[in-house]
Design a protein around this motif. Structure first.
Motif, short mmCIF file in Angstrom:
data_model
loop_
_atom_site.label_atom_id
_atom_site.label_comp_id
_atom_site.label_asym_id
_atom_site.label_seq_id
_atom_site.Cartn_x
_atom_site.Cartn_y
_atom_site.Cartn_z
N ASN A 48 0.86 -1.18 0.00
CA ASN A 48 0.00 0.00 0.00
C ASN A 48 0.90 1.24 0.00
OD1 ASN A 48 -1.68 2.13 0.55
ND2 ASN A 48 -2.85 1.07 2.14
N THR A 49 0.91 1.95 -1.13
CA THR A 49 1.77 3.13 -1.21
C THR A 49 0.97 4.43 -1.17
OG1 THR A 49 1.79 2.85 -3.62
CG2 THR A 49 3.67 1.97 -2.42
N ASP A 50 -0.30 4.32 -0.77
CA ASP A 50 -1.07 5.55 -0.57
C ASP A 50 -0.42 6.33 0.58
OD1 ASP A 50 -4.01 6.91 -0.85
OD2 ASP A 50 -3.18 7.05 1.18
N PRO A 51 -0.04 7.58 0.33
CA PRO A 51 0.75 8.29 1.33
C PRO A 51 0.05 8.56 2.67
CG PRO A 51 0.40 9.67 -0.60
CD PRO A 51 -0.24 8.36 -0.90
N VAL A 52 -1.29 8.63 2.65
CA VAL A 52 -1.97 8.85 3.95
C VAL A 52 -1.94 7.55 4.74
CG1 VAL A 52 -4.12 9.48 5.07
CG2 VAL A 52 -3.46 10.61 2.95
N ASP A 53 -2.33 6.44 4.09
CA ASP A 53 -2.29 5.14 4.76
C ASP A 53 -0.89 4.85 5.27
OD1 ASP A 53 -4.84 5.03 3.88
OD2 ASP A 53 -4.59 3.35 2.51
N ARG A 54 0.05 5.26 4.46
CA ARG A 54 1.45 4.95 4.76
C ARG A 54 1.91 5.62 6.07
NH1 ARG A 54 4.40 1.35 1.34
NH2 ARG A 54 6.40 1.38 2.36
N LEU A 55 1.33 6.78 6.40
CA LEU A 55 1.73 7.43 7.66
C LEU A 55 1.40 6.54 8.84
CD1 LEU A 55 0.71 11.16 7.05
CD2 LEU A 55 3.02 10.24 7.22
N TYR A 56 0.23 5.89 8.80
CA TYR A 56 -0.14 4.96 9.88
C TYR A 56 0.80 3.76 9.91
CZ TYR A 56 -4.70 7.27 10.31
OH TYR A 56 -5.72 8.17 10.53
#
Ligand code: GLA
Length: 690
Positions: free
Chosen positions: A512-520
């Motif tokens: 998952n390289t979605d940047p918002v998801d990635r913060l979690y």
């Protein structure tokens, strides 16, 4: 100090054990340092016929047997059928930084060596257990955990682990354990995406305050973590190889060493993360790259998937080199008859339809652009549509009576067989010896099933032996090709743990390289794992509407920056932007990869994500501020203070075209407002000591 008391003295902590009158090794203390002459050991006693003395005893390593009515760290069966163990103190040795206590079951001549490696410059104790069968008959180990931890205080602990999945790894969750047992484990053959082989236990600790007890297993096969709070409110934790379908036959004269556990006690989560980060860099990661920063990588998977050829890869490589990438990786699709995910795994030779003249032209081209070249393998796998499977269907885990279950159309190779292990090594070796390949992404995309092995007398050894075979091949590759960088990937973060990190130089954290998801995801990862090992790609995931390039880069810069976007589809202006982001990353990457990390704010509690990195010499600090996906009016007005700076030095930064200069003391005490309005905005602020 009493003769029968053993002390481990680390930078800030004491870990103390002692032998009682019955020869039982007891746990005495783990925590802050105290006057050493005050540690002592005493026997518990039977309160009534239903609660034995051992029920009350905090044992250093509980074994199955006698009047213990709780979980055991060791369970074995002797040749005569006896399943009862009695281990008492035999001897102790101490070498520089290594304490070893041997317990023995004299009736059967079996020793248990509990070993504790420690240092005076950190608070991590590396534990392991070796079972030595000195008797003249084989014994069967049904459970051999690496460590038991006894926690102080009778009040309930909060237990932190992850509850993730593919594409959502490292989502940390906390359970308050009032009574009974909480278990985190994997039964898949790898650690997997759900639970993590680590545990963090605390009572209302914060980033900065409170007792934090933690442990991480150096093993990425099936693992188990059990935390129990018993009838007298004592909390104990055990970690090790999962006993689900595990058994190991230990012949006369043989030894078995359980995987390592790294455990520590700190004040607050920040100290825990930074201590473990530094410890991993100094002591766990393979030596070749542990102390070097990792290169900015370009991986063409998301751009070209299986459709790879020299022309298109070189076209991507030219742009990758121009924007500042240092390593170009061709992912899946280059081998066998691999045109999609239905065929080819196992046939690790170049697909001549796609590369009629081999990989030489591509690799030379990449090298002449000033980049190293890397390649993808999935060595543990085979597909029914492959030359390898047609020649050796018996090389997979299987039962003749069962139809093999496919996942992603593939099967797992039986790496416990010597010939299979050699085949896998030889395939990679022949590519590495022929071509200038300096990096391998080692993938693993499915859990095991139909786990039959014709070659093993004790089939339940397969899980452990498979994991060891992976580590063995990785080590042999590193030894033969000292310049080689290995990345561990298992459908994203299924192998992002310290077992892999002892043998691989870095890990892929999530598909998952979605940047918002990635913060979690990155936040959960950062709790116990070293950030330099965390590959973090900027990609086109989520389309352009959700996140700006600022947001994407500022997220991925918080680990080892990598690029996965389709560079051929970017316009000049965008690529110029990429170039500037990468140059900026290079100017701060040592601070990020090797500095201290402070998690200042996160979406769940604060509505904004703020992380701060500070170089070890405190000369540079990098701050990432990212606002939430919501833009609720007034709710994004947040305040924060910086941490970890030199209070007596001045720092300068540029922000919104202005230059600011403040003392470290000011920056760490005066609350600053987040002045960024709107959803999904992101800023990087670099502070340099004047
Ligand atoms: C897995 C990996 C991806 C990519 C693909 C290739 O899903 O996690 O990064 O390598 O395999 O098939």
């Amino acid at each position: 100090m009493q003769k029968n008391v053993f002390l481990i003295n680390t930078l800030n902590t004491h870990y103390v054990m002692g032998v009682n009158d019955d020869g039982v090794l007891q746990h005495i203390h783990w925590g802050a340092k105290m006057p050493v002459d005050q540690y002592s050991v005493f026997n518990e006693w039977e309160r009534n016929s239903n609660h034995s003395e051992l029920d009350y005893t905090k044992e250093e390593y509980s074994v199955f047997g006698g009047t213990r009515y709780r979980a055991a760290a060791l369970k074995c069966i002797h040749a005569d059928g006896c399943r009862d163990s009695v281990f008492t103190f035999k001897s102790v040795t101490r070498d520089e930084g290594l304490l070893e206590i041997t317990l023995t079951d004299s009736e059967y001549d079996v020793d248990l060596v509990l070993s504790y490696a420690y240092g005076s410059d950190h608070d991590i104790i590396t534990r392991s257990v070796t079972v030595v069968n000195n008797g003249n008959a084989a014994i069967t180990l049904e459970r051999v955990f690496s460590a038991e931890l006894n926690l102080p205080s009778r009040s309930p602990y909060k237990v932190i682990n992850t509850n993730g999945s593919w594409g959502a790894e490292f989502l940390t969750e906390s359970n308050e354990l009032n009574n009974g047992t909480v278990v985190y484990e994997s039964k898949k053959g790898i650690a997997g995406h759900t639970h993590s082989p680590f545990v963090i236990m605390h009572r209302d600790a914060t980033e900065d305050w409170g007792d934090v007890f933690f442990a991480a297993l150096g093993y990425g096969g099936n693992f188990k973590i059990e935390v129990n709070r018993d009838f007298c409110n004592t909390t104990r934790c055990m970690l090790g190889i999962s006993d689900f379908d595990f058994s190991y036959t230990l012949g006369a004269g043989e030894k078995f060493t359980a995987p390592k556990v790294y455990m520590g006690y700190t004040c607050g989560f920040t100290a825990m993360s930074n201590m473990m980060n530094d410890f991993a860099v100094d002591n766990i990661l393979p030596k070749g790259y542990a102390k070097k920063h990792l290169p900015v990588l370009y991986n063409s998977w998301e751009a070209t998937e299986f459709d790879v050829n020299t022309r298109d890869q070189l076209a991507l490589a030219r742009i990758a080199a121009d924007i500042g990438c240092e390593l170009f990786v061709m992912d899946d699709g280059w081998f066998g008859k691999r045109n999609n995910d239905r065929a080819g795994l196992g046939d690790w030779y170049v697909n001549t339809d796609k590369f009629p003249n081999g990989l030489g032209e591509l690799i030379d081209g990449v090298n002449s652009l000033g980049m190293d070249f890397g390649l993808w393998f999935e060595p543990e796998m085979v597909q029914q549509d492959s030359d390898l499977y047609r020649a050796h269907p018996e090389w997979t885990y299987h039962y003749d009576s069962r139809t093999p279950s496919l996942l992603r159309h593939q099967l797992v190779l039986n790496l416990t067989r010597d010939d299979v292990r050699e085949y896998v090594f030889d395939c990679m070796d022949s590519m590495l010896s022929k071509y200038n390949i300096r990096y391998i992404k080692w993938d693993m995309n499915r859990p095991f099933s139909e786990i039959g092995t014709d070659n093993l007398e004790n089939g339940k050894e397969l899980w452990y032996r498979h994991t060891m075979a992976v580590y063995d091949i990785a080590d042999r590759l590193h030894k033969k090709y000292p310049y080689l960088q290995l990345e561990a990937c298992a459908s994203g973060g299924g192998r992002a743990e310290l077992g892999a990190m002892e043998h691989f130089d870095m890990v892929w954290t999530s598909d998952n390289t979605d940047p918002v998801d990635r913060l979690y995801i990155q936040r959960g990862y950062s709790m116990l794992y070293p950030r330099k090992c965390m590959r973090a790609w900027v990609t086109d995931a989520g389309g352009s509407c959700r996140c700006s390039d600022d947001f994407r880069f500022n997220t991925s810069m918080q680990g080892s920056l990598s690029i996965g976007s389709h560079l051929l589809k970017k316009d000049k202006k965008t690529l110029q932007g990429y170039k500037e982001y990468i140059a900026r990353y290079k100017s701060v990457r040592d601070t990020i990869q090797f500095g201290d990390l402070y998690r200042l704010a996160n979406y769940d509690c604060d509505g904004v994500f703020i992380t701060q990195y500070v170089s070890k010499d405190k000369s540079q600090s990098v701050l990432f501020i990212s606002t939430a996906p919501t833009s609720l009016f007034n709710k994004q007005d947040k305040e924060f203070v910086l941490k970890g700076l030199d209070p007596n030095a001045d720092y300068e930064c540029r922000y919104n075209d202005n230059t600011y200069r403040h003392s470290g003391r000011f920056l760490m005490n005066k609350w600053h407002k987040v002045t960024i309005g709107g959803a999904l905005q992101s800023r990087i602020v670099v502070l340099n000591r004047v």
